[in-house]
Design an enzyme around this catalytic site. Structure first.
Site, PDB file in Angstrom:
ATOM      1  N   ARG A 210       0.871  -1.175   0.000  1.00  0.00           N
ATOM      2  CA  ARG A 210       0.000   0.000   0.000  1.00  0.00           C
ATOM      3  C   ARG A 210       0.908   1.224   0.000  1.00  0.00           C
ATOM      4  O   ARG A 210       1.999   1.179   0.590  1.00  0.00           O
ATOM      5  CB  ARG A 210      -0.864   0.051   1.269  1.00  0.00           C
ATOM      6  CG  ARG A 210      -2.008  -0.932   1.298  1.00  0.00           C
ATOM      7  CD  ARG A 210      -3.152  -0.504   0.372  1.00  0.00           C
ATOM      8  NE  ARG A 210      -4.288  -1.409   0.421  1.00  0.00           N
ATOM      9  CZ  ARG A 210      -4.507  -2.425  -0.411  1.00  0.00           C
ATOM     10  NH1 ARG A 210      -3.651  -2.689  -1.384  1.00  0.00           N
ATOM     11  NH2 ARG A 210      -5.582  -3.173  -0.292  1.00  0.00           N
ATOM     12  N   GLU A 239      -3.424   7.637  -4.547  1.00  0.00           N
ATOM     13  CA  GLU A 239      -3.691   7.087  -5.885  1.00  0.00           C
ATOM     14  C   GLU A 239      -5.187   7.137  -6.193  1.00  0.00           C
ATOM     15  O   GLU A 239      -5.990   7.083  -5.262  1.00  0.00           O
ATOM     16  CB  GLU A 239      -3.163   5.639  -5.969  1.00  0.00           C
ATOM     17  CG  GLU A 239      -3.827   4.682  -4.991  1.00  0.00           C
ATOM     18  CD  GLU A 239      -3.264   3.273  -5.058  1.00  0.00           C
ATOM     19  OE1 GLU A 239      -2.036   3.086  -4.961  1.00  0.00           O
ATOM     20  OE2 GLU A 239      -4.093   2.347  -5.186  1.00  0.00           O
ATOM     21  N   HIS A 257      -1.412   0.333  -9.818  1.00  0.00           N
ATOM     22  CA  HIS A 257      -2.029  -0.593  -8.849  1.00  0.00           C
ATOM     23  C   HIS A 257      -2.712  -1.743  -9.592  1.00  0.00           C
ATOM     24  O   HIS A 257      -3.915  -1.947  -9.471  1.00  0.00           O
ATOM     25  CB  HIS A 257      -3.030   0.140  -7.929  1.00  0.00           C
ATOM     26  CG  HIS A 257      -3.338  -0.645  -6.674  1.00  0.00           C
ATOM     27  ND1 HIS A 257      -3.734  -0.056  -5.504  1.00  0.00           N
ATOM     28  CD2 HIS A 257      -3.308  -1.983  -6.412  1.00  0.00           C
ATOM     29  CE1 HIS A 257      -3.938  -0.981  -4.581  1.00  0.00           C
ATOM     30  NE2 HIS A 257      -3.683  -2.172  -5.112  1.00  0.00           N
TER      31      HIS A 257
END
Ligand code: NAP
Length: 291
Positions: A210, A239, A257
């Site tokens: 993360r 993000e 991601h």
């Protein structure tokens, strides 16, 4: 209505009260906080089934207090996330992004040499968080004949691999640091300025966990000053908005991601999410409960 798919908490807030009262299960996909206030909107909620193994957005203590079960999708995504971590490391060290540009631009065709880069096999790697995904990353990199180091809360049965109780000691011992920790408040800024300094100017940080686990300001400062060799990042603070300082750096590989983002794995995650909801609605044991 038994179950509802929630991609946006705003959409859920927009439902009328009667519709919200019918909801017993939420299929959740997102990184926005699902906290006590959101749970209170659904008075008959019994389960939040998360699409993803990382459930840091869902506040489990609030769910416990509301009598709501939480499930996630562990294991089915390990291979993909581990593959991406290794790919980013290879891409960064072998300068594959620059190599691709060298061919496409015609520079190679016109006789320009491509600079030598760095050997990956046989180097020293540290896995920060030797859980399900961390272990799969480690197994892949062990096959690259690397010297293996790791940090987790507890030592594992891994003959020949070196355990470090302290993250700075781990970073100090290795060339590459791969972060596979859980997110959330307990691991906030776990990769601190001290960890980054210990990794050093030849070191590379790979993060598939993360954005919250890394002190991003310290990371950017170190990369810009050449105090860290490079990074491969699939996750960021804030993000999908990414700090534009990253985009200016040649030493980083940036991914949107997409660790679990294959057709095969996303289908398996969706299946596990639906199976958890079906189990709840039919009064059976949950498959992959968190609380
Ligand atoms: P996991 O099996 O629970 O492993 C988590 C690791 O973090 C374990 O080694 C654990 O230590 C360590 N850890 C947990 N809390 C800690 C703390 N307070 N201090 C230090 N270490 C701590 O989880 P996983 O299934 O491997 O998934 C890891 C994470 O990857 C997820 O939570 C998610 O955030 C991220 N992820 C990212 C993507 C992507 O697309 N990039 C996809 C899937 C998952 P112990 O071993 O000692 O318990």
């Amino acid at each position: 209505m038994g179950a509802v798919v929630v991609e946006s908490l705003d959409a859920m807030r927009g439902m009328d009260e009667a519709a919200r009262a019918e909801v017993r299960a939420v299929a959740y996909k997102g990184h926005h906080d699902f906290d006590a206030a959101e749970m209170a909107l659904l008075p008959n909620l019994g389960v939040i089934a998360n699409y993803g193994v990382g459930y840091d957005a869902i506040k489990v203590p609030a769910a416990d207090a509301a009598g709501v079960r939480v499930t996630n999708t562990p294991d089915v995504l390990n291979d993909d996330v581990a593959d991406l971590a290794v790919a980013m490391l290879l891409m960064q060290q072998r300068r594959m992004r620059q190599g691709d540009a060298h061919v496409r631009s015609g520079a190679w065709g016109q006789g320009a040499e491509f600079a030598l880069n760095r050997k990956v096999s046989g180097r020293r790697v540290g896995i920060m968080g030797l859980g399900r995904i961390g272990r799969d990353i480690a197994d892949r990199l062990a096959a690259f004949k690397m010297e293996m180091h790791y940090h987790a809360r507890s030592e594992k049965q891994t003959p020949g691999w070196t355990y470090h109780a302290d993250p700075v000691s781990l970073a100090d011992a290795v060339d590459y640091l791969v972060v596979a920790l859980v997110g959330g408040p307990e691991t906030e800024n776990y990769v601190s300025a001290e960890v980054i300094a210990a990794l050093g100017p030849d070191g590379v940080l790979i993060n598939i966990s993360r954005g919250s686990t890394v002190d991003e300001g310290a990371l950017l400062d170190a990369l810009e000053a050449g105090r860290l060799g490079g990074a491969g990042l699939d996750v960021f603070r804030g993000e999908p908005k990414v700090d534009p300082r990253f985009q200016a750096l040649d030493s980083v590989v940036l991914q949107p991601h997409q660790g679990s983002g294959t057709h095969e794995t996303r289908a398996a995650m969706g299946q596990l999410q639906r199976d958890n909801i079906a189990a709840f609605l039919e009064g059976r044991e949950l498959l992959t409960p968190v609380n």
